[in-house]
Design an enzyme around this catalytic site. Structure first.
Site, PDB file in Angstrom:
ATOM      1  N   GLU A  31      -5.659  -8.203   0.597  1.00 41.96           N
ATOM      2  CA  GLU A  31      -6.381  -7.595   1.773  1.00 41.96           C
ATOM      3  C   GLU A  31      -7.946  -7.467   1.519  1.00 41.96           C
ATOM      4  O   GLU A  31      -8.114  -6.732   0.527  1.00 41.96           O
ATOM      5  CB  GLU A  31      -5.739  -6.429   2.372  1.00 41.96           C
ATOM      6  CG  GLU A  31      -4.309  -6.559   2.936  1.00 41.96           C
ATOM      7  CD  GLU A  31      -3.715  -5.372   3.777  1.00 41.96           C
ATOM      8  OE1 GLU A  31      -4.834  -4.714   4.222  1.00 41.96           O
ATOM      9  OE2 GLU A  31      -2.538  -5.286   3.880  1.00 41.96           O
ATOM     10  N   GLU A  40       0.887  -1.157  -0.017  1.00 39.55           N
ATOM     11  CA  GLU A  40      -0.014  -0.071  -0.006  1.00 39.55           C
ATOM     12  C   GLU A  40       0.817   1.312  -0.211  1.00 39.55           C
ATOM     13  O   GLU A  40       0.787   2.145   0.765  1.00 39.55           O
ATOM     14  CB  GLU A  40      -0.812   0.165   1.098  1.00 39.55           C
ATOM     15  CG  GLU A  40      -2.107  -0.970   0.898  1.00 39.55           C
ATOM     16  CD  GLU A  40      -3.214  -0.670   2.112  1.00 39.55           C
ATOM     17  OE1 GLU A  40      -3.243   0.501   2.711  1.00 39.55           O
ATOM     18  OE2 GLU A  40      -4.155  -1.378   2.066  1.00 39.55           O
TER      19      GLU A  40
END
Length: 480
Positions: free
Chosen positions: A377, A176
């Protein structure tokens, strides 16, 4: 494909719909679960330092113990084995392995990950390892504002590949980068706590350069495992059908989604439409060789999905559970709530249709340039506790996971908006309740409840639900 007579898909229906070889796993991050911040020769990280600053962490907690996974990893791996999970996505702690961010790997830190990987192998759980998950040595004073940090990530990746490459099935270079830039350098919510707004954009390039160098370093180390990256993607919509809102939604899509994926997958930064002016001027002087370093062939692309985003023109005000609204007050746009949509404990909208759109946009934008995709995720926080009978009833999480898994499978099915996208698996965030960064212990994402005073683990109803799904899948395979 599914029993549409029920509001949410049953474990059996989901099991039947899973494509052959589809991986179901769980995910965690070192800084959130390991604790043992002074064990061995581990040196302080940027999160250790950040948590020590008054007012930075919502409940005043720190990284010293978190979920104590360092001491209880065997118990946690046993939970994965009992769950029937195919894979476990974890991250290496940079400062546990390379104290102060320089030099060879530390023997004590390396031994811990040797033990963890051996335990996973014995349990039949495939290791997916993340090299950099939001954490850095505190000695890297300027963090990702400094180009040198990218070089250090490449060096670390080579060391890890040499040491652990024989037992890691998949490598994720960095997790991320969009969140690292936004929360750490633009809004000041995460380390290093800078509020640079658009001046934070150099950290995008340095993280992506670090990714590219890490890919090359892993392959130079001869790792047999697959290599990829993981980034969060959020489909963006204008709050109203006005030119101003459309313009600001396009800007947010660029700085949250496309400036991260385009260089990795296409070898170039996106061009900003004329009405956005010089919003992406930071990328104009990027050396062509840097883009070649970033644009490495990948074995997979990791997509993290939590929610869509609704954007309106004009500065925001007020507060939100994750602190974003107040921190964004200096930007020319604001995030709006989806009216009538349920939310998680963080206040994030629960919209599985956004998942469909995210996958569809990836397929539309990148097509043949997109390698196989893992959902690295997907999950939600809810305020669940152990009841008097010793169980944890988190039916909201069950509904969230079931609806999102159904949405993902449907999106890539024949006739779906992401048809042609090679979706290989999904990792639930997260295996156990953790230390949720700046939110401390106030948000619970786990399939397993953790008592942060005693460390006791209690599988939640969602854990048993997923266990039933995976058992049904095994039964289907045996009967086929």
């Amino acid at each position: 494909m599914f029993d549409e007579t029920t509001a949410h898909p049953t474990p059996e229906a989901l099991a039947r719909a899973l494509p052959p070889g589809f991986v179901i796993g769980t995910a965690t991050a070192a800084a959130q679960i390991e604790g043992a911040s002074r064990a061995g020769n581990r040196s302080p990280s940027v999160w250790d330092r950040f948590a020590a600053q008054p007012g930075r962490i919502l409940d005043g907690s720190d990284t010293s113990v978190t979920a104590d996974h360092y001491h209880r990893y065997r118990e946690d791996v046993a939970l994965m084995r009992d769950l029937g999970a195919d894979a476990y996505r974890f991250s290496f702690s940079w400062t546990r392995l390379q104290p102060h961010g320089r030099g060879p790997l530390d023997p004590a830190g390396s031994d811990f990950y040797d033990r963890l990987l051996d335990e996973l192998q014995e349990a039949g759980v495939s290791p997916f390892a993340t090299i950099s998950h939001w954490d850095l040595p505190e000695e890297y004073a300027h963090g990702w504002l400094d180009r040198e940090t990218a070089l250090r990530l490449g060096d670390l990746a080579h060391l890890l590949g040499e040491r652990f490459g024989d037992r890691v099935d998949a490598w994720i270079t960095i997790n991320e980068p969009a969140t690292v830039t936004l929360n750490g350098y633009a809004l000041g919510l995460h380390p290093p706590g800078e509020s640079l707004l658009f001046d934070a954009l150099p950290t995008v390039h340095h993280q992506l350069l670090g990714h590219g160098l890490a890919v090359q370093a892993l392959r130079a180390a001869g790792v047999p495992g697959r290599v990829g990256i993981a980034n969060v993607h959020s489909p963006v919509s204008p709050a109203a059908d006005t030119d101003e809102d459309h313009a600001m939604a396009a800007l947010f899509d660029l700085v949250h989604n496309r400036v991260y994926a385009d260089p990795v997958l296409l070898g170039r930064y996106p061009e900003a439409p004329g009405f956005l002016g010089d919003a992406l001027a930071a990328f104009d002087a990027v050396p062509a060789d840097d883009l070649a370093q970033i644009h490495q062939p990948l074995d997979f692309y990791g997509l993290n999905y939590y929610m869509p985003t609704l954007v309106a023109a004009g500065a925001g005000s007020g507060e939100s559970p994750d602190g974003t609204s107040q921190a964004m007050a200096g930007l020319p746009f604001r995030l709006e709530a989806f009216e009538g949509v349920p939310t998680t404990g963080f206040g994030w909208p629960i919209k599985p249709d956004g998942f469909v759109r995210a996958l569809g946009e990836m397929q539309e934008r990148y097509g043949e340039a997109l390698p196989p995709v893992y959902i690295t995720e997907n999950g939600a926080s809810f305020p669940d506790e152990v009841g008097p009978d010793g169980t944890v009833d988190d039916r909201e999480r069950i509904a969230f996971l079931g609806d999102h898994l159904r949405a993902a499978i449907g999106a890539v099915a024949p006739g779906g908006p992401a048809e042609g996208l090679d979706l290989r698996g999904l990792f639930v965030w997260s295996l156990i309740d953790n230390w949720e960064w700046a939110a401390g212990f106030t948000q619970r994402f786990g399939l397993v409840h953790v008592d942060f005073t005693t460390g006791d683990r209690t599988p939640k109803a969602s854990y048993h639900w997923l266990r039933e799904l995976l058992a049904a899948r095994r039964a289907d395979r045996l009967s086929a």
